[in-house]
Scaffold this active site. Structure first.
Site, mmCIF file in Angstrom:
data_model
loop_
_atom_site.group_PDB
_atom_site.id
_atom_site.type_symbol
_atom_site.label_atom_id
_atom_site.label_comp_id
_atom_site.label_asym_id
_atom_site.label_seq_id
_atom_site.Cartn_x
_atom_site.Cartn_y
_atom_site.Cartn_z
ATOM 1 N N ALA A 40 36.776 28.801 -5.556
ATOM 2 C CA ALA A 40 36.543 30.189 -5.792
ATOM 3 C C ALA A 40 36.082 30.621 -7.337
ATOM 4 O O ALA A 40 35.252 31.614 -7.024
ATOM 5 C CB ALA A 40 38.220 30.794 -5.465
ATOM 6 N N PHE A 66 46.517 27.066 -4.856
ATOM 7 C CA PHE A 66 46.475 28.444 -4.821
ATOM 8 C C PHE A 66 47.633 28.904 -4.005
ATOM 9 O O PHE A 66 48.201 27.965 -2.981
ATOM 10 C CB PHE A 66 45.351 29.019 -4.373
ATOM 11 C CG PHE A 66 45.116 30.517 -4.515
ATOM 12 C CD1 PHE A 66 45.124 31.167 -5.711
ATOM 13 C CD2 PHE A 66 45.098 31.555 -3.383
ATOM 14 C CE1 PHE A 66 44.933 32.428 -5.556
ATOM 15 C CE2 PHE A 66 44.790 32.723 -3.391
ATOM 16 C CZ PHE A 66 44.842 33.363 -4.661
ATOM 17 N N ASP A 67 48.410 30.117 -3.997
ATOM 18 C CA ASP A 67 49.572 30.551 -2.974
ATOM 19 C C ASP A 67 49.167 30.499 -1.596
ATOM 20 O O ASP A 67 50.006 29.879 -0.785
ATOM 21 C CB ASP A 67 49.912 31.876 -3.302
ATOM 22 C CG ASP A 67 48.760 33.091 -3.228
ATOM 23 O OD1 ASP A 67 47.728 32.767 -3.177
ATOM 24 O OD2 ASP A 67 49.339 34.311 -3.153
ATOM 25 N N HIS A 85 55.536 38.094 -1.631
ATOM 26 C CA HIS A 85 54.945 39.164 -2.841
ATOM 27 C C HIS A 85 54.473 40.202 -2.014
ATOM 28 O O HIS A 85 54.383 41.418 -2.518
ATOM 29 C CB HIS A 85 54.380 38.514 -3.729
ATOM 30 C CG HIS A 85 53.279 37.840 -3.264
ATOM 31 N ND1 HIS A 85 53.151 36.435 -2.603
ATOM 32 C CD2 HIS A 85 51.996 38.158 -3.547
ATOM 33 C CE1 HIS A 85 51.997 35.914 -2.485
ATOM 34 N NE2 HIS A 85 51.096 36.809 -2.844
ATOM 35 N N LYS A 101 35.533 35.991 -4.858
ATOM 36 C CA LYS A 101 35.723 35.896 -6.373
ATOM 37 C C LYS A 101 33.909 35.488 -6.976
ATOM 38 O O LYS A 101 33.554 36.610 -7.059
ATOM 39 C CB LYS A 101 36.587 34.588 -6.777
ATOM 40 C CG LYS A 101 37.811 34.926 -6.879
ATOM 41 C CD LYS A 101 38.511 35.265 -5.206
ATOM 42 C CE LYS A 101 40.168 35.424 -5.150
ATOM 43 N NZ LYS A 101 40.703 34.550 -4.007
ATOM 44 N N ASP A 124 38.805 23.665 -4.568
ATOM 45 C CA ASP A 124 39.079 24.892 -4.302
ATOM 46 C C ASP A 124 38.278 25.678 -5.171
ATOM 47 O O ASP A 124 38.528 25.735 -6.390
ATOM 48 C CB ASP A 124 40.183 25.157 -4.270
ATOM 49 C CG ASP A 124 40.594 26.731 -3.969
ATOM 50 O OD1 ASP A 124 39.606 27.329 -4.110
ATOM 51 O OD2 ASP A 124 41.864 27.064 -3.673
ATOM 52 N N TYR A 132 23.480 35.957 16.947
ATOM 53 C CA TYR A 132 24.708 35.393 17.136
ATOM 54 C C TYR A 132 24.472 33.951 16.597
ATOM 55 O O TYR A 132 25.422 33.175 16.021
ATOM 56 C CB TYR A 132 24.949 35.239 18.644
ATOM 57 C CG TYR A 132 26.498 34.844 18.776
ATOM 58 C CD1 TYR A 132 27.587 35.540 18.850
ATOM 59 C CD2 TYR A 132 26.878 33.496 18.973
ATOM 60 C CE1 TYR A 132 29.093 35.219 19.000
ATOM 61 C CE2 TYR A 132 28.114 32.937 19.462
ATOM 62 C CZ TYR A 132 28.918 33.828 19.192
ATOM 63 O OH TYR A 132 30.513 33.554 19.502
HETATM 64 C C1 LIG Z 1 41.414 33.842 -3.505
HETATM 65 C C2 LIG Z 1 41.482 32.497 -3.465
HETATM 66 C C3 LIG Z 1 41.803 31.695 -2.186
HETATM 67 C C4 LIG Z 1 41.935 32.546 -0.774
HETATM 68 O O1 LIG Z 1 40.818 33.143 -0.485
HETATM 69 P P1 LIG Z 1 40.792 34.731 0.106
HETATM 70 O O2 LIG Z 1 39.414 34.968 0.222
HETATM 71 O O3 LIG Z 1 41.693 35.457 -0.449
HETATM 72 O O4 LIG Z 1 41.306 34.029 1.671
HETATM 73 C C5 LIG Z 1 41.991 30.580 -2.237
HETATM 74 N N1 LIG Z 1 42.057 29.859 -3.557
HETATM 75 C C6 LIG Z 1 41.904 30.340 -4.538
HETATM 76 C C7 LIG Z 1 41.700 29.615 -5.807
HETATM 77 C C8 LIG Z 1 41.591 31.665 -4.638
HETATM 78 O O5 LIG Z 1 41.319 32.412 -5.598
#
Ligand SMILES: *Cc1c(COP(=O)(O)O)cnc(C)c1O
Length: 459
Positions: free
Chosen positions: A218, A125-126, A451, A259, A216, A73
């Site tokens: 990803a 991002f969305d 969506h 990603k 961000d 943990y």
């Molecule tokens: C996928 C993504 C997110 C959100 O991440 P999740 O792991 O799906 O919660 C945020 N920003 C970008 C650019 C992403 O591609």
């Protein structure tokens, strides 16, 4: 050596069979799904290009690493290995695992965003937009103008407009702007990269106004590959070194490991500053978990540590980016309107030019997504009004986004170039018969991230 795409730099040790359905089956299945491909069963999809998120194939080294997971943990060995990996790549010493990228976004938003805050970025991002808006703040997309033109071949279409960034910071100052967020690469306009020079200049501006800069991250490795191939001075640089330089200009990052982590679940946030990290830990124990596991199992942190190193290997990245470019090239040869230049993780069809006979209010991107499924069993996703448009609650009118794109996201290490050729042939067929594409109307929607759950019918 020629510049053409070479074969996969790996071979297969385990396979997952794909199932082909008939056209009649697919017509029935998509109607039952309310013409929303998020409602389909994955089994009923032949080639799934819905997303590159969590759909990567893990390597033998990642599968082996799973067995080393320490599920303690607190203070697990897997956490420390993971932290060391992230710190080596980013330079940020304070690392907090979360269950996904949005878990990290939630904590960042709760820490720093107030009602009335303004959050500038290149293109949020969305889920990031949703978190900002849920806090009563305003997301600002300040991408350079070429970034919004699907035909403009600017090499760094995710660059932030430095003049506008400075303007926003001048107007609102650090009191209203708690941080600036640069997304690498930028999903919303085609998986486009930001240049090192742009990141460096944005960071200088942020520093002058004492506003932290976060990434961000990803798809940071894909962004770094584009810097290596397109920006002068980086041609011989290791991807790891490029990533280290990029992160050095920021104060921290949020990351969806689904990603460029090359794993199926997970995320994290990392900071250079201990105070921010302590604040994040306080929220993590409520929303995610104890700070040394956050939202992740020890074994998943092990696989992620390996994935974060593999994603920086040049043969992997070269094949990855060239596979996307191969699909894009075949479509371009056939005259199909796509976003240029092709991005890092997906090919984007320009629905506006693909189906100009369908009016904007009839979701032409979604119409194209439905046709792709019905004709070929391929699942793409509409990044147009169904995702980024919204109903103006005051007037009941739709607000339309700048771009109407259909994304064909390529999962990492999952499909071969023969699959890509099948996808290209299917799209070319639909393009030749595009006058038959039929518009849709939305018959059900929710207020946030509609969506995922909305339903359509033919208009
Ligand atoms: C996928 C993504 C997110 C959100 O991440 P999740 O792991 O799906 O919660 C945020 N920003 C970008 C650019 C992403 O591609």
């Amino acid at each position: 050596m020629s510049d053409s795409i070479g074969p996969e730099p790996y071979k297969f040790k385990m396979v997952e069979p794909l199932r082909q359905t008939s056209r009649e089956d697919r017509e029935r299945l998509i109607a039952e799904a309310g013409y929303n491909v998020f409602n389909l069963r994955a089994e009923d999809v032949y080639i799934d290009l819905l997303t590159d998120s969590g759909t990567s194939t893990m390597s033998q080294f990642q599968w082996a690493a799973l067995l080393l997971g320490d599920e303690s943990y607190a203070g697990s060995r897997s956490f420390f290995r993971f932290q060391e990996t992230v710190t080596n790549i980013t330079g940020y010493p304070y690392v907090l695992p979360t269950h996904q990228g949005r878990g990290a976004e939630n904590i960042l938003a709760a820490m720093l965003i107030q009602p009335g805050s303004v959050i500038p970025g290149n293109m949020h991002f969305d889920t990031t937009r949703a978190h900002i808006k849920l806090k009563g703040a305003t997301p600002l997309d300040l991408v350079i103008a070429p970034g919004l033109d699907p035909e403009d071949c600017h090499p760094f279409k995710a660059n932030i407009d430095l003049g506008r960034l400075e303007g926003v910071l001048q107007e609102h100052g650090s009191r209203k702007v708690p941080f600036v967020l640069i997304t690498v690469t930028c999903n919303n306009n085609g998986g486009q990269p930001a240049s090192m020079e742009n990141v460096r200049s944005a960071a200088e501006i942020c520093r002058r106004y004492r506003v932290p800069l976060f990434f961000d991250a990803a798809r940071f490795a894909e962004n770094c590959y584009f810097i290596r191939t397109r920006e002068s001075g980086y041609q011989d640089r290791e991807i790891l070194r490029i990533a280290q330089e990029m992160f050095s200009y920021g104060d921290g990052c949020v990351m969806s490991s689904k990603k460029d982590g090359l794993v199926n679940i997970g995320g994290f946030m990392a900071f250079s500053d201990e105070t921010l990290y302590r604040q994040a830990c306080g929220l993590a124990v409520i929303y995610e978990g104890f700070p040394t596991y956050g939202g992740m199992a020890g074994r998943d942190m092990e696989a992620l540590s390996v994935g974060l190193q593999e994603v920086l290997e040049l043969p992997y990245l070269r094949f990855r980016i060239e596979q996307v470019a191969h699909l894009a090239g075949r479509l371009q040869e056939g005259g199909v309107p796509i976003v240029l230049p092709p991005g890092g993780h997906a090919v984007y069809l320009d629905a506006r030019r693909f189906a100009p006979h369908i009016p904007q209010r009839e979701f032409r991107g979604q119409a194209l997504v439905v046709a792709l499924y019905v004709e070929a069993g391929i699942r793409g996703v509409d990044l147009g009004p169904s995702m980024f448009g919204e109903e103006d609650t005051a007037t009941g009118h739709e607000k339309y986004p700048d771009l109407e794109l259909v994304r064909l996201a390529i999962p990492r290490r999952a499909y071969t170039n023969a699959h890509m050729d099948f996808v290209a042939d299917s799209i070319l067929e639909i393009y030749h018969n595009r006058v038959n594409l039929r518009g849709l109307k939305m018959v059900y929607q929710t207020p946030i991230l509609r969506h995922f759950t909305c339903r359509f019918d033919y208009a």
